[in-house]
Scaffold this motif. Structure first.
Motif, PDB file in Angstrom:
ATOM      1  N   PRO A  11      52.969 112.544 103.625  1.00 59.63           N
ATOM      2  CA  PRO A  11      52.295 111.236 103.618  1.00 59.63           C
ATOM      3  C   PRO A  11      50.802 111.378 103.953  1.00 59.63           C
ATOM      4  CG  PRO A  11      54.026 111.341 105.313  1.00 59.63           C
ATOM      5  CD  PRO A  11      53.951 112.675 104.663  1.00 59.63           C
ATOM      6  N   LEU A  12      50.005 110.642 103.222  1.00 56.45           N
ATOM      7  CA  LEU A  12      48.559 110.627 103.438  1.00 56.45           C
ATOM      8  C   LEU A  12      48.096 109.194 103.658  1.00 56.45           C
ATOM      9  CD1 LEU A  12      47.342 113.040 100.600  1.00 56.45           C
ATOM     10  CD2 LEU A  12      47.512 113.534 103.029  1.00 56.45           C
ATOM     11  N   PRO A  13      46.933 109.004 104.293  1.00 62.04           N
ATOM     12  CA  PRO A  13      46.387 107.648 104.396  1.00 62.04           C
ATOM     13  C   PRO A  13      46.155 107.052 103.005  1.00 62.04           C
ATOM     14  CG  PRO A  13      45.198 109.165 105.823  1.00 62.04           C
ATOM     15  CD  PRO A  13      46.145 109.985 105.003  1.00 62.04           C
ATOM     16  N   HIS A  14      46.230 105.756 102.925  1.00 58.01           N
ATOM     17  CA  HIS A  14      46.156 105.057 101.638  1.00 58.01           C
ATOM     18  C   HIS A  14      44.884 105.408 100.859  1.00 58.01           C
ATOM     19  CE1 HIS A  14      47.292 102.065  98.736  1.00 58.01           C
ATOM     20  NE2 HIS A  14      46.126 101.454  98.862  1.00 58.01           N
ATOM     21  N   VAL A  15      43.761 105.545 101.551  1.00 59.85           N
ATOM     22  CA  VAL A  15      42.489 105.833 100.880  1.00 59.85           C
ATOM     23  C   VAL A  15      42.516 107.216 100.235  1.00 59.85           C
ATOM     24  CG1 VAL A  15      40.010 106.145 101.256  1.00 59.85           C
ATOM     25  CG2 VAL A  15      41.233 104.343 102.464  1.00 59.85           C
ATOM     26  N   ILE A  16      43.102 108.192 100.919  1.00 62.69           N
ATOM     27  CA  ILE A  16      43.144 109.554 100.409  1.00 62.69           C
ATOM     28  C   ILE A  16      44.250 109.720  99.374  1.00 62.69           C
ATOM     29  CG2 ILE A  16      43.404 111.973 101.079  1.00 62.69           C
ATOM     30  CD1 ILE A  16      42.370 111.217 103.821  1.00 62.69           C
ATOM     31  N   ARG A  58      45.063 112.477  95.753  1.00 67.16           N
ATOM     32  CA  ARG A  58      45.989 113.591  95.982  1.00 67.16           C
ATOM     33  C   ARG A  58      46.084 114.435  94.712  1.00 67.16           C
ATOM     34  NH1 ARG A  58      50.895 114.279  99.087  1.00 67.16           N
ATOM     35  NH2 ARG A  58      50.661 112.149  99.839  1.00 67.16           N
ATOM     36  N   PRO A  59      45.827 115.748  94.845  1.00 71.33           N
ATOM     37  CA  PRO A  59      45.979 116.618  93.666  1.00 71.33           C
ATOM     38  C   PRO A  59      47.431 116.654  93.200  1.00 71.33           C
ATOM     39  CG  PRO A  59      44.763 117.728  95.408  1.00 71.33           C
ATOM     40  CD  PRO A  59      45.317 116.475  95.993  1.00 71.33           C
ATOM     41  N   GLU A  60      47.628 116.920  91.956  1.00 72.78           N
ATOM     42  CA  GLU A  60      48.959 117.038  91.374  1.00 72.78           C
ATOM     43  C   GLU A  60      49.459 118.458  91.593  1.00 72.78           C
ATOM     44  OE1 GLU A  60      50.867 114.619  89.818  1.00 72.78           O
ATOM     45  OE2 GLU A  60      49.356 113.260  90.601  1.00 72.78           O
ATOM     46  N   TRP A  61      49.958 118.723  92.802  1.00 73.65           N
ATOM     47  CA  TRP A  61      50.348 120.081  93.194  1.00 73.65           C
ATOM     48  C   TRP A  61      51.443 120.646  92.299  1.00 73.65           C
ATOM     49  CZ3 TRP A  61      46.778 122.108  95.964  1.00 73.65           C
ATOM     50  CH2 TRP A  61      46.084 121.362  96.906  1.00 73.65           C
ATOM     51  N   ILE A  62      52.431 119.851  92.006  1.00 75.67           N
ATOM     52  CA  ILE A  62      53.550 120.332  91.190  1.00 75.67           C
ATOM     53  C   ILE A  62      53.060 120.659  89.780  1.00 75.67           C
ATOM     54  CG2 ILE A  62      55.845 119.761  90.310  1.00 75.67           C
ATOM     55  CD1 ILE A  62      56.051 117.854  92.786  1.00 75.67           C
ATOM     56  N   ILE A 106      41.672 110.019  89.152  1.00 73.36           N
ATOM     57  CA  ILE A 106      41.084 110.762  90.267  1.00 73.36           C
ATOM     58  C   ILE A 106      41.894 112.015  90.605  1.00 73.36           C
ATOM     59  CG2 ILE A 106      40.476 110.642  92.719  1.00 73.36           C
ATOM     60  CD1 ILE A 106      39.647 107.735  92.228  1.00 73.36           C
ATOM     61  N   PRO A 107      43.249 111.962  90.605  1.00 79.29           N
ATOM     62  CA  PRO A 107      43.994 113.197  90.876  1.00 79.29           C
ATOM     63  C   PRO A 107      43.734 114.314  89.871  1.00 79.29           C
ATOM     64  CG  PRO A 107      45.418 111.314  91.186  1.00 79.29           C
ATOM     65  CD  PRO A 107      44.143 110.803  90.589  1.00 79.29           C
ATOM     66  N   SER A 108      43.371 113.984  88.650  1.00 80.20           N
ATOM     67  CA  SER A 108      43.056 115.054  87.698  1.00 80.20           C
ATOM     68  C   SER A 108      41.767 115.761  88.096  1.00 80.20           C
ATOM     69  CB  SER A 108      42.978 114.519  86.271  1.00 80.20           C
ATOM     70  OG  SER A 108      41.909 113.626  86.135  1.00 80.20           O
ATOM     71  N   LEU A 131      39.552 120.631  90.854  1.00 77.14           N
ATOM     72  CA  LEU A 131      38.814 121.260  91.947  1.00 77.14           C
ATOM     73  C   LEU A 131      39.670 122.259  92.724  1.00 77.14           C
ATOM     74  CD1 LEU A 131      36.825 118.184  93.306  1.00 77.14           C
ATOM     75  CD2 LEU A 131      35.952 120.080  91.946  1.00 77.14           C
ATOM     76  N   PHE A 132      40.971 121.977  92.850  1.00 81.60           N
ATOM     77  CA  PHE A 132      41.871 122.867  93.578  1.00 81.60           C
ATOM     78  C   PHE A 132      42.468 123.967  92.691  1.00 81.60           C
ATOM     79  CE2 PHE A 132      41.892 119.574  96.835  1.00 81.60           C
ATOM     80  CZ  PHE A 132      41.878 120.351  97.995  1.00 81.60           C
TER      81      PHE A 132
END
Length: 159
Positions: free
Chosen positions: A25-30, A34-38, A135-137, A142-143
Motif C-alpha cells: 500500500p502507498l499513499p494516494h498521491v504516490i 506506482r511503476p508497473e513492476w509485474i 504516469i505509471p508508464s 525510469l525504473f
C-alpha cells in the motif's frame, strides 16, 4: 526448452517479488505513479528468454493478477498478453539498444498496456483522472534500467 535449471526458480521468485511489491500500500498521491513492476519483470523475461516466457505465461500472470486484485477476470490477462506479444515482436531490437532507448520502448509498450486497461475500465464506468493512467508508464521507464540490471545480474549469478 532451453535454459538452465536455476532460471526457473529465478523466474518464479522474480514474479513473486514483483507481485508483493505491486501490492504494497502507498499513499494516494504516490499511488498514481506506482511503476508497473509485474509488467517490467514480464517484459524482462520475455526479452531475455523468449522461448520460455511466452503468451501463455503472460496470460497466466495476468489471470493471477486479476484474481489477486479483484479486477474483472481477463482484464489484466489481456493487457499482459499484449505486453508479451509486443516484447516478442521487439526482443531482438530491444536487446541491441542502450538503456535509454530501451526505457523509451518500455514507456511506449507499458503505455499501450495501460491504455488498453483504461479502455477496458471505461466500459465499466470506472473513471480515472485524465492522463493519470499514463504516469505509471513514465515511472516504469525510469525504473527499467534498475530492473534490467538486477534481473540480469541475478540471472548471471544463477548460472
Amino acid at each position: 526448452m532451453e535454459g538452465r535449471p536455476g532460471d526457473n526458480l529465478l523466474i518464479v521468485v522474480s514474479f513473486i517479488v514483483a507481485i508483493v511489491v505491486y501490492n504494497i500500500p502507498l499513499p494516494h498521491v504516490i499511488e498514481y505513479g506506482r511503476p508497473e513492476w509485474i509488467s517490467l519483470v514480464l517484459l524482462y523475461w520475455a526479452v531475455a528468454l523468449p522461448n520460455r516466457i511466452g503468451l501463455a505465461t503472460a496470460w497466466s500472470i495476468g489471470l493471477l493478477l486479476d484474481v489477486l486484485t479483484g479486477a474483472i477476470l481477463g482484464r489484466n490477462a489481456l493487457a499482459m498478453l499484449l505486453l508479451a506479444f509486443l516484447a516478442h515482436r521487439l526482443y531482438q531490437r530491444l536487446r541491441m539498444f542502450p538503456a535509454l532507448q530501451q526505457a523509451l520502448i518500455v514507456f511506449l509498450v507499458v503505455g499501450l498496456q495501460l491504455l488498453l486497461l483504461h479502455w477496458i475500465d471505461s466500459f465499466h464506468a470506472v473513471v480515472s483522472p485524465p492522463y493519470f493512467y499514463l504516469i505509471p508508464s513514465l515511472t516504469s521507464a525510469l525504473f527499467w534500467p534498475l530492473v534490467y540490471f538486477l534481473l540480469h545480474t541475478a540471472r548471471l549469478r544463477a548460472r
